[in-house]
Design an enzyme around this catalytic site. Structure first.
Site, PDB file in Angstrom:
ATOM      1  N   TYR A 163       0.804  -1.219   0.000  1.00 54.42           N
ATOM      2  CA  TYR A 163       0.000   0.000   0.000  1.00 54.42           C
ATOM      3  C   TYR A 163       0.840   1.273   0.000  1.00 54.42           C
ATOM      4  O   TYR A 163       0.339   2.342  -0.359  1.00 54.42           O
ATOM      5  CB  TYR A 163      -0.963   0.015   1.187  1.00 54.42           C
ATOM      6  CG  TYR A 163      -0.356  -0.409   2.508  1.00 54.42           C
ATOM      7  CD1 TYR A 163       0.482   0.430   3.228  1.00 54.42           C
ATOM      8  CD2 TYR A 163      -0.626  -1.676   3.030  1.00 54.42           C
ATOM      9  CE1 TYR A 163       1.028   0.027   4.434  1.00 54.42           C
ATOM     10  CE2 TYR A 163      -0.088  -2.085   4.233  1.00 54.42           C
ATOM     11  CZ  TYR A 163       0.742  -1.228   4.931  1.00 54.42           C
ATOM     12  OH  TYR A 163       1.288  -1.634   6.132  1.00 54.42           O
ATOM     13  N   CYS A 173       1.008   2.756  -3.347  1.00 53.89           N
ATOM     14  CA  CYS A 173      -0.307   3.185  -3.836  1.00 53.89           C
ATOM     15  C   CYS A 173      -0.806   4.450  -3.153  1.00 53.89           C
ATOM     16  O   CYS A 173      -1.685   5.133  -3.695  1.00 53.89           O
ATOM     17  CB  CYS A 173      -1.339   2.072  -3.618  1.00 53.89           C
ATOM     18  SG  CYS A 173      -1.022   0.543  -4.507  1.00 53.89           S
ATOM     19  N   HIS A 174      -0.261   4.775  -1.995  1.00 54.32           N
ATOM     20  CA  HIS A 174      -0.919   5.773  -1.129  1.00 54.32           C
ATOM     21  C   HIS A 174       0.140   6.524  -0.311  1.00 54.32           C
ATOM     22  O   HIS A 174       0.492   6.090   0.780  1.00 54.32           O
ATOM     23  CB  HIS A 174      -1.873   5.030  -0.203  1.00 54.32           C
ATOM     24  CG  HIS A 174      -2.751   5.899   0.651  1.00 54.32           C
ATOM     25  ND1 HIS A 174      -2.373   6.368   1.879  1.00 54.32           N
ATOM     26  CD2 HIS A 174      -4.004   6.359   0.450  1.00 54.32           C
ATOM     27  CE1 HIS A 174      -3.344   7.068   2.428  1.00 54.32           C
ATOM     28  NE2 HIS A 174      -4.356   7.065   1.580  1.00 54.32           N
ATOM     29  N   PHE A 175       0.651   7.610  -0.776  1.00 51.71           N
ATOM     30  CA  PHE A 175       0.353   8.310  -2.021  1.00 51.71           C
ATOM     31  C   PHE A 175       1.636   8.347  -2.856  1.00 51.71           C
ATOM     32  O   PHE A 175       2.721   8.171  -2.306  1.00 51.71           O
ATOM     33  CB  PHE A 175      -0.077   9.759  -1.740  1.00 51.71           C
ATOM     34  CG  PHE A 175      -1.294   9.895  -0.886  1.00 51.71           C
ATOM     35  CD1 PHE A 175      -2.556   9.816  -1.442  1.00 51.71           C
ATOM     36  CD2 PHE A 175      -1.193  10.125   0.473  1.00 51.71           C
ATOM     37  CE1 PHE A 175      -3.693   9.968  -0.662  1.00 51.71           C
ATOM     38  CE2 PHE A 175      -2.316  10.269   1.257  1.00 51.71           C
ATOM     39  CZ  PHE A 175      -3.578  10.199   0.684  1.00 51.71           C
ATOM     40  N   VAL A 183       2.327   6.547   2.750  1.00 51.99           N
ATOM     41  CA  VAL A 183       1.762   6.470   4.093  1.00 51.99           C
ATOM     42  C   VAL A 183       0.715   5.361   4.080  1.00 51.99           C
ATOM     43  O   VAL A 183       0.021   5.149   3.087  1.00 51.99           O
ATOM     44  CB  VAL A 183       1.141   7.820   4.508  1.00 51.99           C
ATOM     45  CG1 VAL A 183       0.067   8.249   3.536  1.00 51.99           C
ATOM     46  CG2 VAL A 183       0.613   7.787   5.919  1.00 51.99           C
TER      47      VAL A 183
END
Length: 731
Positions: free
Chosen positions: A616, A619-621, A626
């Site tokens: 993740y 993907c974020h961000f 984070v």
């Protein structure tokens, strides 16, 4: 040697005035002309014929247009002689009206006897190459329009040559009359593929495996022209079959829908390796393409890159690696929002036929690309600096902006935005959830991402372009009004700006939102976001003003603690209920105190080690990794499911399934973030209500989550349900 070729204005092979790659490559016939001029025939004495072996192609500009003059600067760089065989190594540069568009380098060709050509070894796949392929990681791509049409016949390809993808793949692939006249296959004379079989999720990357066939005719023009008294299929024509197959695949994936007037182009800067280890002659009746898609992306434009093997029977004779095709707007064609952010129609309609204001191409850029392309020229100020992005990849849950009722630069309350997200039936989050319904993190993220877009699109950060902001969710409250099976449906978000406040180092915005499908509202909420400067983020003190407040288990030191390990492969429990896995492996172990916690009805303390390479973070961000707060909530929901399983609370419910609780408003407060190198997270879950209403079980809890040294999340009324699985009845 320098040669020139004038492309006729009425060239038979042109598509809407565009020259196919095969012609641009083949017009560089000057290597054979040059070596003939140097006198190779005096050495070969008519007993040997020319064959290309290896080359690398790089396009530096767009494909040529009719009426242009192509200039080729050819260099033979060295010769190698092995007995009677002459090999030569060459390169060329191709210019269209003086502009460099194509480079051929590291090319090798030679002159061979009939006996040498009669026993080709074919392409040899080495063990190292097999290992490289086996090491490739699976990924996933969501088509812009879905279709069941995976077998294309010659008749289908003729329709694609007529510019009618909607007639082949279905109405969702169609565009308004007059749009994209150039996005079609060449006519039958240049058609180098007759049948295509598509496996959209096949191949080593999971984004496409394609088999295509070309049936050869011994007296066809492509043999008669190449060469006199030595008919052989040109490598450029073999490559053209691969080009046309990948063009069809881009249309199959709906990639044409995001632009109103575009062309198929090569991918500038991509180096394609070609290896030829066998000849295709009139004695052969068919060639077969085996294509493995290596990359499928909207960035910077809709593109596909593949590795290709071309077979004669069971023998691979040609290999093309890093072979790519792209869809790119024609010069001067609008492709992004103008000043103010509200464009004319850019070609995309949703499943209901409603025109989209901003489409998947722009939101791909909003997630991981050029913000000026995403939202308009005002955002060009961020071209060389870091700026907030919406989540990307597996964690991007908004596809289109349908409508904006508001004015860029006006951040007063009342602006509204309607956005959409197509939830694919085969999405990872359905397959990996504990039941194939939408998990809480997607409810949260799709609504929050839509709200973010409203404020950001209006220009929340544009008054301070020199400040590198990060965006964070601070507070929220949301309710699942109705549990709807959303597989294969379009989620529509309606977001309203309630407040904007600028404070030192931050911009705060509050939103209200509701989500619907097929006109029925199923999720509502309200949430507060902040855009924070680097200095503001560096001073986070958590929920307790920087002091460490210990979890309940450390304060109470209970004796009846039972530890439950949750390995990456979720443990199997008796009965039909299970825990999620895959992306949802968010808890390593849980300490359970059955009558513990601040309410005395059950307590769970969870732990998860955090690796810097967790999926993740990328993907974020983008450029600001984070852990999503929604995944922290998901970890807590997983612990609640474990509580139900360990206590046997669902016994007696026929065909039970886990679900997010309906009509239980959950609120959250975030005052910190889990970063790549934080190492771990911990959480407390305090069960406060367990109620059984017939065959419906509801478990409600309060929860807290820690990063090392700080309590950073606080959840109130986080809840799950167990209810009978009625989806099989509906099926």
């Amino acid at each position: 040697m320098r040669t020139e070729y004038d492309v006729p204005e009425d060239a038979w092979y042109a598509v809407d005035g565009g020259v196919p790659p095969a012609v641009a490559i083949e017009a560089g016939q000057c290597d054979l002309l040059l070596i003939s001029y140097l006198g190779i025939d005096f050495r070969n004495r008519g007993e040997r014929v020319y064959r290309l072996l290896d080359s690398k192609l790089v396009f530096h500009g767009d494909l040529p247009r009719t009426g242009q003059t192509l200039r080729y600067d050819i260099s033979i760089n060295r010769f190698v002689r092995q007995g009677d065989t002459t090999l030569f190594f060459f390169s060329y540069l191709c210019y269209a009206d003086g502009e460099l568009i194509l480079e051929l380098k590291d090319a090798c060709a030679g002159f061979f006897s009939e006996a040498e050509l009669a026993t080709p070894l074919g392409v040899v796949v080495t063990e190292k190459e097999r290992q490289r392929r086996a090491a490739l990681t699976k990924t996933w791509f969501k088509p812009l329009a879905y279709t069941d049409k995976n077998h294309l016949t010659a008749a289908d390809l003729e329709l694609l040559a007529d510019g009618r993808p909607g007639d082949v793949f279905g109405p969702h692939h169609a565009q308004d009359p007059g749009l994209n006249p150039a996005l079609r296959l060449p006519d039958a004379r240049l058609r180098m593929v007759d049948e295509i079989l598509i496996d959209r999720t096949g191949g080593p990357r999971g984004i496409g495996a394609i088999t295509a066939y070309k049936r050869l005719e011994p007296d066809a023009w492509y043999f008669e022209c190449h060469f006199p008294d030595d008919p052989v299929l040109a490598g450029s024509m073999v490559a053209e079959g691969a080009v046309q197959t990948l063009q069809a695949y881009l249309l199959h994936q709906g990639m044409h829908l995001v632009l109103p007037d575009a062309r198929f182009q090569t991918i500038i800067g991509l180096e394609t390796e070609v290896q030829v280890r066998g000849q295709i002659t009139p004695a052969h009746s068919e060639i077969r393409y085996e294509i493995e898609v290596m990359e499928l992306t909207l960035l910077p434009r809709p593109s596909v890159i593949a590795d290709i093997l071309v077979y004669l029977g069971d023998k691979p004779v040609i290999r093309m690696r890093n072979f790519g095709i792209q869809i790119r707007e024609k010069e001067g064609t609008p492709y992004r929002p103008p000043l103010g952010g509200v464009p004319e129609f850019l070609g995309r309609r949703n499943r209901s036929g409603e025109p989209a204001m901003i489409n998947e191409l722009h939101l791909a850029h909003a997630a991981k690309g050029d913000l000026g392309t995403a939202m308009g020229p005002e955002f060009d100020v961020y071209r060389d600096s870091r700026a907030p992005y919406i989540p990307n990849g597996d964690f991007q849950f908004v596809d289109r902006i349908m409508r904006l009722d508001g004015t860029r630069g006006d951040l007063k309350p009342g602006s509204e935005m309607v956005t959409e997200y197509d939830s694919p039936a085969d999405a990872w989050y359905y397959a990996e959830n504990s039941h194939p319904h939408m998990p809480n993190c997607v409810y949260m993220e799709t609504s929050l991402q839509a709200a973010i877009l409203l404020g950001y699109y209006l220009g929340a950060t544009l008054k301070q372009p020199e400040t590198e902001y990060s965006i964070r969710n601070l507070d929220g409250r949301a309710t699942l009004v109705k549990d709807v099976d959303l597989r294969g449906k379009t989620i529509r978000h309606h977001s309203t700006l309630l407040m904007t406040s600028a404070v030192s180092g931050a911009v705060l915005q509050n939103f209200r939102y509701e989500l619907s499908a097929d006109g029925e509202v199923f999720y509502t909420g309200e949430s507060l976001f902040g855009y924070f400067s680097e200095a503001a983020l560096a001073n986070q003190v958590g929920l307790d003003n920087g002091t460490y407040v210990a979890p309940w288990i450390e304060q109470a030191a209970p004796d009846d603690v039972r530890r439950i390990e949750l390995p990456a492969e979720a443990p199997q429990f008796s009965g039909e209920l299970r825990l999620p896995g895959g992306h949802f492996h968010l808890v390593d172990h849980v300490d359970l105190v059955e009558d513990g916690g601040r309410h005395g009805k059950g307590y769970l303390h969870g732990f998860r080690s955090i690796r810097p390479d967790e999926w993740y973070f990328d993907c974020h961000f983008h450029r600001d990794p984070v852990m999503p707060g929604s995944l922290g909530v998901e970890a807590i929901l997983q612990a609640l499911r474990l509580y139900v399983l360990e206590r046997g609370l669902a016994e007696g419910i026929e065909r039970p399934r886990f679900a997010l609780a309906t009509n239980v408003p959950m609120s959250w407060k975030y005052r910190g973030q889990i970063l790549r190198h934080d190492g771990e997270l911990r959480f407390d879950v305090h069960v406060k209500e367990v109620r059984r209403d017939g065959e419906r079980l509801v478990v409600i809890a309060d929860a807290d989550l820690w990063k090392p040294g700080l309590r950073i999340y606080e959840l109130t009324d986080v809840a799950i349900e167990v209810r009978p699985d009625d989806t099989r009845d509906q099926a």
